[in-house]
Write an enzyme that holds these catalytic residues in place. Structure first.
Site, PDB file in Angstrom:
ATOM      1  N   LYS A 171      17.287   9.345  17.893  1.00  0.00           N
ATOM      2  CA  LYS A 171      18.143   8.175  17.651  1.00  0.00           C
ATOM      3  C   LYS A 171      18.910   7.783  18.903  1.00  0.00           C
ATOM      4  O   LYS A 171      18.981   6.590  19.238  1.00  0.00           O
ATOM      5  CB  LYS A 171      19.102   8.461  16.499  1.00  0.00           C
ATOM      6  CG  LYS A 171      18.390   8.508  15.147  1.00  0.00           C
ATOM      7  CD  LYS A 171      19.343   8.938  14.053  1.00  0.00           C
ATOM      8  CE  LYS A 171      18.632   8.952  12.710  1.00  0.00           C
ATOM      9  NZ  LYS A 171      19.398   9.664  11.683  1.00  0.00           N
ATOM     10  N   ALA A 229      20.423   3.916   9.424  1.00  0.00           N
ATOM     11  CA  ALA A 229      19.904   3.227   8.227  1.00  0.00           C
ATOM     12  C   ALA A 229      20.248   1.743   8.257  1.00  0.00           C
ATOM     13  O   ALA A 229      19.908   1.057   9.212  1.00  0.00           O
ATOM     14  CB  ALA A 229      20.407   3.919   6.963  1.00  0.00           C
ATOM     15  N   GLY A 259      20.283   7.105   2.932  1.00  0.00           N
ATOM     16  CA  GLY A 259      20.167   6.714   1.527  1.00  0.00           C
ATOM     17  C   GLY A 259      19.170   5.580   1.389  1.00  0.00           C
ATOM     18  O   GLY A 259      19.095   4.698   2.247  1.00  0.00           O
ATOM     19  N   GLU A 264      14.839  16.459   6.345  1.00  0.00           N
ATOM     20  CA  GLU A 264      13.390  16.328   6.505  1.00  0.00           C
ATOM     21  C   GLU A 264      12.767  17.523   5.770  1.00  0.00           C
ATOM     22  O   GLU A 264      13.453  18.523   5.521  1.00  0.00           O
ATOM     23  CB  GLU A 264      13.022  16.426   7.992  1.00  0.00           C
ATOM     24  CG  GLU A 264      13.605  15.342   8.877  1.00  0.00           C
ATOM     25  CD  GLU A 264      12.889  14.010   8.744  1.00  0.00           C
ATOM     26  OE1 GLU A 264      11.679  14.010   8.418  1.00  0.00           O
ATOM     27  OE2 GLU A 264      13.540  12.968   8.939  1.00  0.00           O
ATOM     28  N   ALA A 321       0.839  -1.193   0.000  1.00  0.00           N
ATOM     29  CA  ALA A 321       0.000   0.000   0.000  1.00  0.00           C
ATOM     30  C   ALA A 321       0.868   1.235   0.000  1.00  0.00           C
ATOM     31  O   ALA A 321       1.982   1.228   0.524  1.00  0.00           O
ATOM     32  CB  ALA A 321      -0.888   0.011   1.236  1.00  0.00           C
ATOM     33  N   VAL A 360      18.116   3.796  13.412  1.00  0.00           N
ATOM     34  CA  VAL A 360      19.393   4.434  13.738  1.00  0.00           C
ATOM     35  C   VAL A 360      20.433   3.975  12.722  1.00  0.00           C
ATOM     36  O   VAL A 360      20.669   2.773  12.579  1.00  0.00           O
ATOM     37  CB  VAL A 360      19.870   4.030  15.162  1.00  0.00           C
ATOM     38  CG1 VAL A 360      21.196   4.721  15.480  1.00  0.00           C
ATOM     39  CG2 VAL A 360      18.827   4.359  16.204  1.00  0.00           C
ATOM     40  N   LEU A 391      23.064   0.271   8.759  1.00  0.00           N
ATOM     41  CA  LEU A 391      24.185  -0.155   9.616  1.00  0.00           C
ATOM     42  C   LEU A 391      23.686  -1.026  10.764  1.00  0.00           C
ATOM     43  O   LEU A 391      22.649  -0.735  11.352  1.00  0.00           O
ATOM     44  CB  LEU A 391      24.886   1.072  10.220  1.00  0.00           C
ATOM     45  CG  LEU A 391      25.633   1.998   9.273  1.00  0.00           C
ATOM     46  CD1 LEU A 391      26.238   3.156  10.082  1.00  0.00           C
ATOM     47  CD2 LEU A 391      26.741   1.236   8.549  1.00  0.00           C
TER      48      LEU A 391
END
Ligand code: ADP
Ligand code: ASP
Ligand code: MG
Length: 837
Positions: free
Chosen positions: A700, A629, A819, A685, A521, A627, A631
């Protein structure tokens, strides 16, 4: 009768039984004939009614009983079916006698039905007379066909040789008389082939009786035992007895060899492929019994025979469980009360009350501490049982010592069967763990005293899922299906879909994981696929476009209704509302993988609630990408803690945006321009103040502190912001203007650091104090060239864990922390984690 006393001398005799589908139409009957003709040995061929006919005959009877004229239409339909089959099978010159036989049978049947119609009464005795026509007709048609093709044989009326009591609908065989009659009739006929209608018999007075639904298998076994047959072959529409009902479990596989006891248990618990009473007569005579497929006659199928596994050894394929079966329409009856404790004969009275009503008890559990006995019976018997039991305990109920019988409908029984269970502890643990992990609540449990089966009562809504879950746990330890529902198919979401698409072959080949995308969705549309299919990942965008309007609640309800095993909900949005549905899903044992940070960084209470729901319902709530991405930051922290380490301090640079800004700002162009560039390149953002003001980094470090065991809220974190207060006023454009006004301030920040050969980094820290609690802060720091933070470029994030095991030199996790690609791969890794627990 003794075992080597075959009436046919040394020549072995085979009994073959063909089921409803095998004789459903002319084409199938032709296959049956070929199988029979390919046999050299003498044989008795038992046949069922043409597929579906028994059900229709029952319908005819019930309609007539209700004075519903349409019974005649159904009769006509039935007559046509038989006439058509005969016409298609027989050469024209041989048709007339068979067709008139069929018409004559239908005239007789119509007369019986007319009486039912006028009397509005259908006794069990009359019902048996009606349904007997099914097998009479099918066997006579096949006999006519044999005759027409010149195959010498004899048609035997089973009613003349199988004698039963008068329990119509479910008559009990008098084996003494029956065995003699069969052996006499067959031996006297001096033929090599006999055609016999299954299912039907007669009582002492010559009234037609039947042996119970599915009873043609039993007829065949009775003949086989009476004749000491060399083997019994049950020919049906599946290749043998399978590890589970193949209609429900597509991966079910044929069991090559199974013991009589196991086959009996599996069929008792619902494996319809063989009618349970069938096993007893052949087991007594040690007659090997094959289950074979009329439509794949070359395949071996299953042999049911006497054999024992050496203790402690696995079966042919090393498995411990032989099969899984289930029975639907079960009612749970509980008799409870303090008056039951220590009074002998209580259960005897309960079972007597049920037995007097001929109610079959399928499963029993008793708990003395809870003062209760719980039994499972067929739903059809529930009312009768309630009446009988309440009557039997009338006095105790009146005295308040016992509660009236509690009846709960809508249940099913699921059973694991295997001779080898005895020598392998831990099976029930594995069974309940697998069910629990999938949110399937177990209401009652029983283990056969032979330790050959473990059965559990669960809600009928869960039974298909349950059978699949257990099949996966015991037969496909190497194969698992994951049902993935993704909300948010924007930048990260579509990257995730393309990674999944690319990786699917690898997952199935190397991890034996079938990662199905079952629903997707975006904020406008949603799309689900039906059972067994996946969203086609080649053109999901177009298909989603054509999907229905997105309603989050409906999306969630559909996941719950679908009730698929190993379901995982993936939130790839940044949406506040989406974060509110996790609790509902987790409490249905649906795992949640969130890229969305909102829930994990909401109030501690909500965070902790979600974690505890996940634990309670055996689901996972994973948010590695919150936190750094993709990693492995949270994963590493969890691993450290699980292995007994304790976090002393965390220091981290966690904002791709702030890194970008401070890596690019050197005072040669305004700070505001650099921020604008970061925004244009997609690093911020929509309101860059969330990043620049430190909120995102605070979230984070709070998540990390929480995962390290700290009860921490946003208010507890000190934010040493470098933005002048006026920057937080107005809208985003005002913010840019304000930054321009304060260019001197930013330049000064830079110059101060540069003068010490330091770089500016926005650092988040969390530290536990010796007394227990800890504090967290975020803010700009001057980073000297010998610091781990100094060489941090592009979108890199870095996290330093100082722990008891890493007290001075921290454990470092460093790499791209933003990313779409790396974030998607982090989400992907979480999804795989769900599959591999
Ligand atoms: P027939 O008419 O030949 O007697 P049935 O319909 O009575 O056939 O029994 C065969 C069916 O039993 C199969 O089509 C299958 O769907 C169902 N079945 C249930 N459990 C099992 C199992 N464990 N193995 C094989 N078949 C099963
Ligand atoms: N025709 C009967 C039934 O449908 C018996 C059988 O097929 O085994 O139950
Ligand atoms: Mg059957």
């Amino acid at each position: 009768m003794n075992q080597n006393n075959s009436p046919l001398g040394d020549e072995g005799m085979k009994v073959l039984k063909f089921g409803g589908t095998s004789v459903a139409n002319a084409e199938n009957i032709q296959k049956v004939i070929n199988i029979v003709k390919s046999n050299e040995e003498p044989q008795i061929v038992v046949v069922s009614a043409l597929g579906g006919v028994t059900d229709l005959l029952i319908k005819v009877g019930t309609l007539a009983e209700k004075s519903d004229e349409t019974f005649r239409d159904v009769l006509q339909q039935l007559e046509k079916k038989h006439l058509d089959t005969a016409r298609a099978l027989l050469p024209v010159m041989h048709q007339s006698s068979c067709l008139s036989m069929i018409k004559q049978q239908f005239n007789e049947l119509e007369e019986i039905c007319n009486s039912v119609f006028y009397l509005c009464e259908l006794s069990l005795r009359t019902k048996d007379r009606i349904i007997a026509f099914g097998e009479l007709l099918s066997s006579k048609i096949i006999s006519a066909l044999m005759q027409a093709t010149g195959v010498e044989h004899e048609w035997i009326d089973s009613r003349k040789v199988i004698k039963t009591n008068s329990n119509f609908g479910f008559a009990a065989v008098n084996f003494g008389v029956t065995n003699d009659l069969i052996s006499y009739t067959i031996t006297a006929a001096h033929k090599k082939l006999f055609i016999v209608p299954g299912f039907i018999a007669s009582d002492e007075n010559g009234n037609t009786t039947t042996l119970g639904r599915g009873g043609s298998d039993y007829t065949a076994a009775i003949f086989a035992a009476a004749m000491n047959a060399s083997s019994l072959e049950i020919w049906t529409d599946v290749t043998g007895m399978m590890t589970a009902d193949p209609r429900w479990v597509p991966n079910a596989k044929t069991i090559n060899r199974i013991s009589y006891q196991e086959a009996m248990e599996l069929s008792h618990f619902g494996a319809k492929v063989i009618y349970p009473p069938t096993i007893q007569p052949v087991m007594q005579k040690s007659i090997p019994t094959w289950i074979k497929n009329t439509f794949e006659s070359e395949k071996a199928g299953t042999v049911i025979e006497e054999f024992h596994f050496p203790l402690g050894e696995g079966g042919e394929d090393g498995g411990i469980i032989t099969g899984i079966s289930s029975i639907n329409a079960i009612a749970l009856l509980s008799l409870e009360g303090s008056g039951m404790v220590g009074i002998p004969g209580f259960s005897k009275r309960l079972f007597e009350a049920l037995a007097n009503e001929k109610i079959n008890v399928i499963l029993i559990t008793q708990s003395s501490s809870e003062h209760s006995i719980c039994v499972a019976v067929n739903t059809a018997d529930a009312d009768k049982a309630k009446e009988a039991v309440d009557r039997a305990f009338e006095i105790e109920i009146a005295q308040g010592k016992v509660e009236p019988l509690k009846v709960e409908l809508g249940h099913s029984i699921i059973a694991l069967v295997g001779d080898k269970m005895k020598s392998h502890p831990g099976i029930s643990g594995r069974m309940f763990d697998a069910l629990g992990r999938n949110g399937i609540n177990v209401r009652a449990i029983a283990q056969g005293s032979s330790e050959r089966n473990i059965s559990a009562v669960i809600a009928s809504d869960d039974v298909k899922k349950g059978v699949n879950v257990l099949h996966e746990a015991f037969f496909e330890s190497t194969f698992k299906q994951l049902n993935i529902f993704i909300v948010g198919v924007g930048n990260v979401g579509s990257k995730l879909l393309s990674q999944l698409k690319q990786q699917q072959p690898f997952l199935s080949e190397h991890l034996n994981l079938q990662a199905r995308i079952t629903g997707i969705a975006n904020s406008k549309k949603m799309l689900f696929v039906d059972n067994g299919n996946d969203v086609n990942l080649d053109n999901w965008k177009d298909t989603l476009e054509k999907g229905e309007a997105m309603q989050l609640n409906k999306f969630v309800d559909t996941i719950i209704e679908k009730n698929l095993r190993n379901s995982v909900f993936v939130d790839v949005t940044a949406d506040e509302t989406v974060a509110t549905v996790y609790a509902k899903l987790l409490s249905k044992a649906v795992s949640v993988v969130a890229c969305n940070k909102i829930a994990a960084s909401s109030s501690y209470q909500n965070y902790a609630h979600l974690k505890s729901l996940a634990k309670e319902y055996n689901a996972l709530y994973l948010f590695e990408t919150n936190v750094g991405a993709g990693l492995p930051v949270i994963g590493t922290l969890n691993d450290l803690r699980r292995s007994g380490d304790k976090v002393n301090k965390i220091q981290a640079v966690l904002s791709g945006t702030l890194n970008f800004v401070f890596n690019h700002y050197d005072g040669t162009r305004p700070f505001a321009d650099v921020v604008r560039q970061a925004q244009d390149e997609g690093y911020t953002e929509p309101d860059p103040r969330l990043d620049l003001g430190g909120t995102d980094v605070m979230r984070k470090i709070m998540i990390l502190a929480r995962e390290a065991g700290e009860h921490i809220e946003m208010e507890d974190i000190i934010n040493n912001t470098f933005l002048p207060a006026s920057c937080f006023e107005g809208n985003v454009e005002d913010f840019y203007k304000e930054m321009l006004k304060h260019e001197d301030h930013f330049k000064k920040l830079y110059d101060e650091a540069a003068s010490k050969n330091c770089k500016l980094k926005f650092v988040a820290s969390f530290e536990t104090t010796p007394s227990g609690g800890g504090g967290a802060s975020v803010g700009l720091q001057h980073i000297p060239s010998n610091s781990d933070f100094y060489h941090l470029y592009g979108k890199d994030n870095i996290v330093l864990f100082y722990t008891q095991r890493y007290p001075e030199q921290p454990l470092v996790v460093k790499g791209a922390g933003a990313g779409a690609d790396v974030t998607a791969s982090g989400v992907f890794a979480d999804i795989i984690r769900v599959a591999r627990v």
